[in-house]
Design a protein around this motif. Sequence first.
Motif, PDB file in Angstrom:
ATOM      1  N   ASP A 185      70.306  24.382  52.977  1.00 39.24           N
ATOM      2  CA  ASP A 185      69.013  25.219  54.027  1.00 39.24           C
ATOM      3  C   ASP A 185      68.542  24.370  54.326  1.00 39.24           C
ATOM      4  N   ALA A 186      68.173  22.706  54.270  1.00 34.47           N
ATOM      5  CA  ALA A 186      67.827  21.808  55.199  1.00 34.47           C
ATOM      6  C   ALA A 186      68.467  21.528  56.617  1.00 34.47           C
ATOM      7  N   MET A 187      69.629  21.580  56.485  1.00 35.12           N
ATOM      8  CA  MET A 187      71.034  21.200  58.149  1.00 35.12           C
ATOM      9  C   MET A 187      70.577  22.059  58.691  1.00 35.12           C
ATOM     10  N   ALA A 188      70.753  23.782  58.707  1.00 34.19           N
ATOM     11  CA  ALA A 188      70.544  24.789  58.588  1.00 34.19           C
ATOM     12  C   ALA A 188      68.660  24.672  59.636  1.00 34.19           C
ATOM     13  N   TRP A 189      67.807  24.667  59.070  1.00 36.47           N
ATOM     14  CA  TRP A 189      66.221  24.402  59.356  1.00 36.47           C
ATOM     15  C   TRP A 189      66.072  23.281  60.620  1.00 36.47           C
ATOM     16  N   VAL A 190      67.477  21.926  60.137  1.00 34.14           N
ATOM     17  CA  VAL A 190      67.119  21.200  61.954  1.00 34.14           C
ATOM     18  C   VAL A 190      67.688  21.522  62.664  1.00 34.14           C
ATOM     19  N   LEU A 191      69.085  22.228  62.490  1.00 37.27           N
ATOM     20  CA  LEU A 191      69.898  22.929  63.932  1.00 37.27           C
ATOM     21  C   LEU A 191      68.532  23.783  64.689  1.00 37.27           C
ATOM     22  N   LYS A 192      68.237  24.005  63.786  1.00 40.27           N
ATOM     23  CA  LYS A 192      67.076  25.757  64.440  1.00 40.27           C
ATOM     24  C   LYS A 192      65.498  24.864  65.241  1.00 40.27           C
ATOM     25  N   LYS A 193      65.801  23.387  64.573  1.00 40.78           N
ATOM     26  CA  LYS A 193      64.521  22.586  65.607  1.00 40.78           C
ATOM     27  C   LYS A 193      64.997  22.154  66.707  1.00 40.78           C
ATOM     28  N   ILE A 194      65.454  21.888  66.306  1.00 39.16           N
ATOM     29  CA  ILE A 194      65.905  20.546  67.671  1.00 39.16           C
ATOM     30  C   ILE A 194      67.092  21.415  68.853  1.00 39.16           C
ATOM     31  N   SER A 195      68.011  22.537  68.239  1.00 36.61           N
ATOM     32  CA  SER A 195      68.572  23.949  69.736  1.00 36.61           C
ATOM     33  C   SER A 195      67.141  24.760  70.266  1.00 36.61           C
TER      34      SER A 195
END
Length: 319
Positions: free
Chosen positions: A122-132
Amino acid sequence: MSKISLIGAGNIGGELASLIASKSLGDVVLVDVVDGLAKGKALDLGQSGAVRNFIYSISGGSSLSKIKNSDVIVVTAGISRKPGMSRDDLISTNLEIMKNIGQAIKIYSPNSFIVCVTNPLDAMAWVLKKISGIKKNMIVGMAGILDSARFKFFLSKALNVSQEDIQTMVLGGHGDTMVPLLNYTKISGIPILEYLKQNNVKRKIVDDIIERTRNGGGEVVSLLKTGSAFYAPAISACEIVESFLRNKKKLVPCSTYLTGEYGVKNLFVGVPVVIGNKGIEKVVKVEFSTEEKNQFKKSVKSVDILTNLCQKLLIKSNF
Ligand code: A3D
């Protein structure tokens, strides 16, 4: 013709490439930082196509530019758990990897549908969304389908009924706090609690299965010793890819960016969603029992702690 890029050509990436090719979902591009790994697996899989009759191509390489103009990108890049590790122990290494990949998605393929598999999910999906900068309806984390499959598998063995006839949903964060929903667990339409009562099965059996499901990933890790589960995670990710590309509108639990639904904001948490060719087409509401409500809250809290940590690490590195 659809283009499906798989970033990470390890255990899940390789198995997923094989599944996607078998289902003729589109051209597959494998990308991995380890030189030769993606190209080697693509070559091997391509040759298996001479027996299996693939109709689409499989290629591989190490440059993230290969993901250019993908319809779907599945991210499995990162390190996985070894015995004794929790998913959360992976955070700092995998956060750096997600930063890299998020930037590549923004440059090369900002309109694709993204499926994140890397843990802590869940945290890695959040990071991916934030950066991309990907829109919220175009990114999901794969976890609920796998957790529900594990729950069904254990129930099927314990109750001696076909897995096919069990419907269930596991929601919340992908971790030890996940929430299997007993009120939405049925055997050919018969509510599970009624089934237990009618067939003199002790409730403890199901409670133990819930605990085993929560530790389902760890159980495989402790047996494999050198990595984590990959067959069931790969087919679960494939289910999401297929529902998107074929507009199947499957109603499945996925880690989803919530903006107020279920009382949650700015976090990825597992909830039921409909996946079609517009990505997440609907977040579906279900009623929780009081106990499930408390468990869900606890699960959201643990996702919140990890996501906050990621946010702090990103700010520290000027993102
Ligand atoms: P593994 O077989 O180690 O494959 C990961 C691959 O990622 C390796 O080949 C690495 O070389 C590659 N990689 C690392 N950094 C990069 C990068 N920057 N760009 C491209 N490739 C890179 O692991 P796996 O396939 O078994 O698991 C992958 C991830 O999925 C791990 O984080 C697991 O913890 C996670 N996982 C999640 C679930 C869920 O249900 C959410 C289940 C099982 C595993």
